[in-house]
Design a protein around this motif. Structure first.
Motif, PDB file in Angstrom:
ATOM      1  N   CYS A 180       0.849  -1.190   0.000  1.00 42.70           N
ATOM      2  CA  CYS A 180       0.000   0.000   0.000  1.00 42.70           C
ATOM      3  C   CYS A 180       0.884   1.239   0.000  1.00 42.70           C
ATOM      4  N   SER A 181       0.614   2.158  -0.899  1.00 43.05           N
ATOM      5  CA  SER A 181       1.428   3.374  -1.002  1.00 43.05           C
ATOM      6  C   SER A 181       1.033   4.417   0.036  1.00 43.05           C
ATOM      7  N   ALA A 182      -0.013   4.120   0.830  1.00 43.38           N
ATOM      8  CA  ALA A 182      -0.437   5.062   1.870  1.00 43.38           C
ATOM      9  C   ALA A 182       0.052   4.643   3.254  1.00 43.38           C
ATOM     10  N   CYS A 183      -0.111   3.340   3.593  1.00 42.20           N
ATOM     11  CA  CYS A 183       0.255   2.895   4.943  1.00 42.20           C
ATOM     12  C   CYS A 183       1.381   1.866   4.942  1.00 42.20           C
ATOM     13  N   TRP A 184       1.844   1.436   3.753  1.00 40.44           N
ATOM     14  CA  TRP A 184       2.964   0.503   3.574  1.00 40.44           C
ATOM     15  C   TRP A 184       2.627  -0.945   3.952  1.00 40.44           C
ATOM     16  N   HIS A 185       1.349  -1.232   4.211  1.00 40.40           N
ATOM     17  CA  HIS A 185       0.970  -2.622   4.486  1.00 40.40           C
ATOM     18  C   HIS A 185       1.156  -3.439   3.209  1.00 40.40           C
ATOM     19  N   THR A 186       1.809  -4.587   3.349  1.00 40.23           N
ATOM     20  CA  THR A 186       2.112  -5.425   2.192  1.00 40.23           C
ATOM     21  C   THR A 186       1.484  -6.792   2.360  1.00 40.23           C
ATOM     22  N   HIS A 187       0.645  -7.152   1.383  1.00 32.15           N
ATOM     23  CA  HIS A 187       0.035  -8.489   1.381  1.00 32.15           C
ATOM     24  C   HIS A 187      -0.458  -8.791  -0.024  1.00 32.15           C
ATOM     25  N   ARG A 188      -0.365 -10.055  -0.416  1.00 29.81           N
ATOM     26  CA  ARG A 188      -0.761 -10.406  -1.777  1.00 29.81           C
ATOM     27  C   ARG A 188      -2.239 -10.198  -2.039  1.00 29.81           C
ATOM     28  N   SER A 189      -3.055 -10.259  -1.001  1.00 29.62           N
ATOM     29  CA  SER A 189      -4.501 -10.078  -1.185  1.00 29.62           C
ATOM     30  C   SER A 189      -4.874  -8.613  -1.404  1.00 29.62           C
ATOM     31  N   ASN A 190      -3.941  -7.683  -1.180  1.00 28.50           N
ATOM     32  CA  ASN A 190      -4.231  -6.278  -1.468  1.00 28.50           C
ATOM     33  C   ASN A 190      -4.535  -6.063  -2.951  1.00 28.50           C
ATOM     34  N   ARG A 191      -3.875  -6.833  -3.795  1.00 26.01           N
ATOM     35  CA  ARG A 191      -4.097  -6.734  -5.246  1.00 26.01           C
ATOM     36  C   ARG A 191      -5.310  -7.594  -5.582  1.00 26.01           C
ATOM     37  N   VAL A 192      -6.469  -6.971  -5.675  1.00 24.37           N
ATOM     38  CA  VAL A 192      -7.717  -7.699  -5.897  1.00 24.37           C
ATOM     39  C   VAL A 192      -7.734  -8.331  -7.284  1.00 24.37           C
ATOM     40  N   ASP A 193      -7.419  -7.543  -8.298  1.00 21.94           N
ATOM     41  CA  ASP A 193      -7.335  -8.060  -9.664  1.00 21.94           C
ATOM     42  C   ASP A 193      -6.328  -7.196 -10.426  1.00 21.94           C
ATOM     43  N   GLN A 194      -6.321  -7.357 -11.735  1.00 20.83           N
ATOM     44  CA  GLN A 194      -5.314  -6.646 -12.524  1.00 20.83           C
ATOM     45  C   GLN A 194      -5.396  -5.130 -12.364  1.00 20.83           C
ATOM     46  N   ALA A 195      -6.620  -4.600 -12.219  1.00 25.50           N
ATOM     47  CA  ALA A 195      -6.799  -3.154 -12.250  1.00 25.50           C
ATOM     48  C   ALA A 195      -7.080  -2.530 -10.889  1.00 25.50           C
ATOM     49  N   ARG A 196      -7.372  -3.332  -9.863  1.00 28.58           N
ATOM     50  CA  ARG A 196      -7.857  -2.740  -8.609  1.00 28.58           C
ATOM     51  C   ARG A 196      -6.982  -3.141  -7.429  1.00 28.58           C
ATOM     52  N   PHE A 197      -6.668  -2.129  -6.594  1.00 26.35           N
ATOM     53  CA  PHE A 197      -5.897  -2.334  -5.367  1.00 26.35           C
ATOM     54  C   PHE A 197      -6.744  -1.873  -4.187  1.00 26.35           C
ATOM     55  N   VAL A 198      -6.923  -2.743  -3.198  1.00 23.82           N
ATOM     56  CA  VAL A 198      -7.669  -2.414  -1.985  1.00 23.82           C
ATOM     57  C   VAL A 198      -6.830  -2.841  -0.789  1.00 23.82           C
ATOM     58  N   CYS A 199      -6.368  -1.878  -0.002  1.00 22.80           N
ATOM     59  CA  CYS A 199      -5.532  -2.179   1.150  1.00 22.80           C
ATOM     60  C   CYS A 199      -6.356  -2.837   2.249  1.00 22.80           C
TER      61      CYS A 199
END
Length: 385
Positions: A330-349
């Motif tokens: 996450c570019s806002a809080c730096w939380h890193t997890h593979r599930s953050n990348r929902v699909d090719q176009a969408r990122f949800v922290c």
């Protein structure tokens, strides 16, 4: 810094065109003869190889003295490049097998391969837009050439050798230009650039340069090649020959446009450019069968090269960053997890809940890492992709 400029020659008659083609054939046949001697006797140094083959290739292939010297230098440069690629491991995933094959046989030159010319056998007349060039049929004077106005300005700074090239029956000269390189300024932040296949480039400002048009064009070209190859007729072969470089030219033009836009944006805002270091990406990434063509036609290295040299000309600093987890962090809080990348176009922290376009999020991470790299002093690190 050095860049190259390409101009197209316009021979006035079929005789002149035939003379240029015959000269290329003779020079490359001579290069193959010299290459065989260099490989058999392990003579890879220029002076040593020239002593061994100069008189032979000059007599057997009717070359002029300076052309024979250029042929020997071309052979030595080819072996030096091969040695450098072997030493650096730039031989692909089957490096050991390719190394064995490369070392077991001499370097071979195509009959239409480029031939270097120096100022003794090639003279430029920029006022008349013409050249005087040595050929097997004698020196041909006043061959006109065409190029863009920008290329004409650059030719005034031409230095060193120029290469004669033949493509699809057309002749080109590729000249080396020496330009003063401005000193890179101190950036007020970095413009992060996320490179991809679906979207060719996405910036940390949120600008998305979609690759849909280019991917569709490439698919049409693949379909066209498949249909023509199935026909197996002479007319189909002529069409294949005519269109074989069209896709590469189109992709290169697209990359030039994108690179220019990125550099102009960074220069206008006094920022640097941060790119991912994608060295060896094709070996690390696995793709389904239907995705392989898109992956291996992805010209990310070319785009990166275009961005770098345009940035150097403008004095824009460029850094390369570690690409790991840029799409999962996450570019806002730096939380890193593979599930953050929902699909090719969408990122949800999953931590802070921010929702972004996935490539935009990745480019913001790249921008942050670019700042960190700059602060550590690892600036303008060259890409090996």
């Amino acid at each position: 810094m050095k860049i190259v400029v390409q101009v197209k020659l316009l021979p006035a008659s079929a005789h002149d065109a035939d003379a240029l083609a015959a000269t290329l054939r003779a020079c490359n046949r001579a290069a193959n003869r010299a290459s065989e001697v260099a490989h058999a006797k392990n003579l890879k140094r220029r002076n040593v190889l020239q002593d061994a083959v100069y008189h032979q290739i000059k007599a057997d292939f009717d070359l002029g003295a300076q052309s024979a010297v250029r042929v020997v230098k071309k052979v030595c440069d080819a072996y030096a490049t091969l040695k450098g690629n072997i030493k650096a491991g730039n031989l692909g995933p089957e490096g050991s097998k390719r190394r064995t094959r490369a070392e077991s046989k001499p370097v071979v030159f195509r009959e239409d391969a480029a031939q270097p010319y120096d100022d003794r056998i090639l003279t430029w007349n920029l006022d008349r837009k013409s050249v005087s060039i040595w050929t097997l049929a004698g020196r041909i004077k006043g061959i006109p050439f065409v190029c863009s106005p920008e290329a004409m300005k650059l030719l005034a700074s031409r230095k060193g050798e120029s290469d004669l090239v033949m493509r699809d029956g057309m002749f080109f000269l590729i000249a080396t230009i020496e330009l003063p390189e401005p000193e890179a300024y101190e950036p007020a932040g970095f413009l992060g650039v996320d490179l991809g296949i679906v979207n060719i480039a996405t910036t940390s400002d949120g600008r998305i340069m979609a690759g849909r048009g280019l991917n569709r064009y490439r698919q049409r070209q693949r379909d066209l090649r498949g249909k023509l190859q199935k026909k197996r007729t002479k007319s189909a072969e002529r069409v294949l020959k005519r269109v074989r470089r069209r896709e590469a030219r189109h992709a290169a033009n697209t990359n030039h446009i994108i690179a220019k836009q990125l550099v102009n944006t960074a220069e206008r805002t006094s920022r640097g450019i941060a790119l991912e270091d994608l060295s060896g990406i094709r070996q690390r990434v696995t793709a389904r069968k239907d995705q392989r063509a898109r992956l291996h036609s992805w010209a990310f290295a070319q785009l990166g090269t275009f961005v770098e040299y345009k940035a150097r000309r403008a004095g824009v600093p460029v850094v390369h960053v570690d690409p790991r987890n840029t799409s999962r962090q996450c570019s806002a809080c730096w939380h890193t997890h593979r599930s953050n990348r929902v699909d090719q176009a969408r990122f949800v922290c999953r931590s802070c809940g921010i929702v972004l376009h996935a490539d935009h999020n990745g480019s913001r991470n790249i921008a942050h890492r670019g700042n960190a790299v700059w602060q550590r002093g690892a600036v303008n690190r060259p890409s090996t992709a």
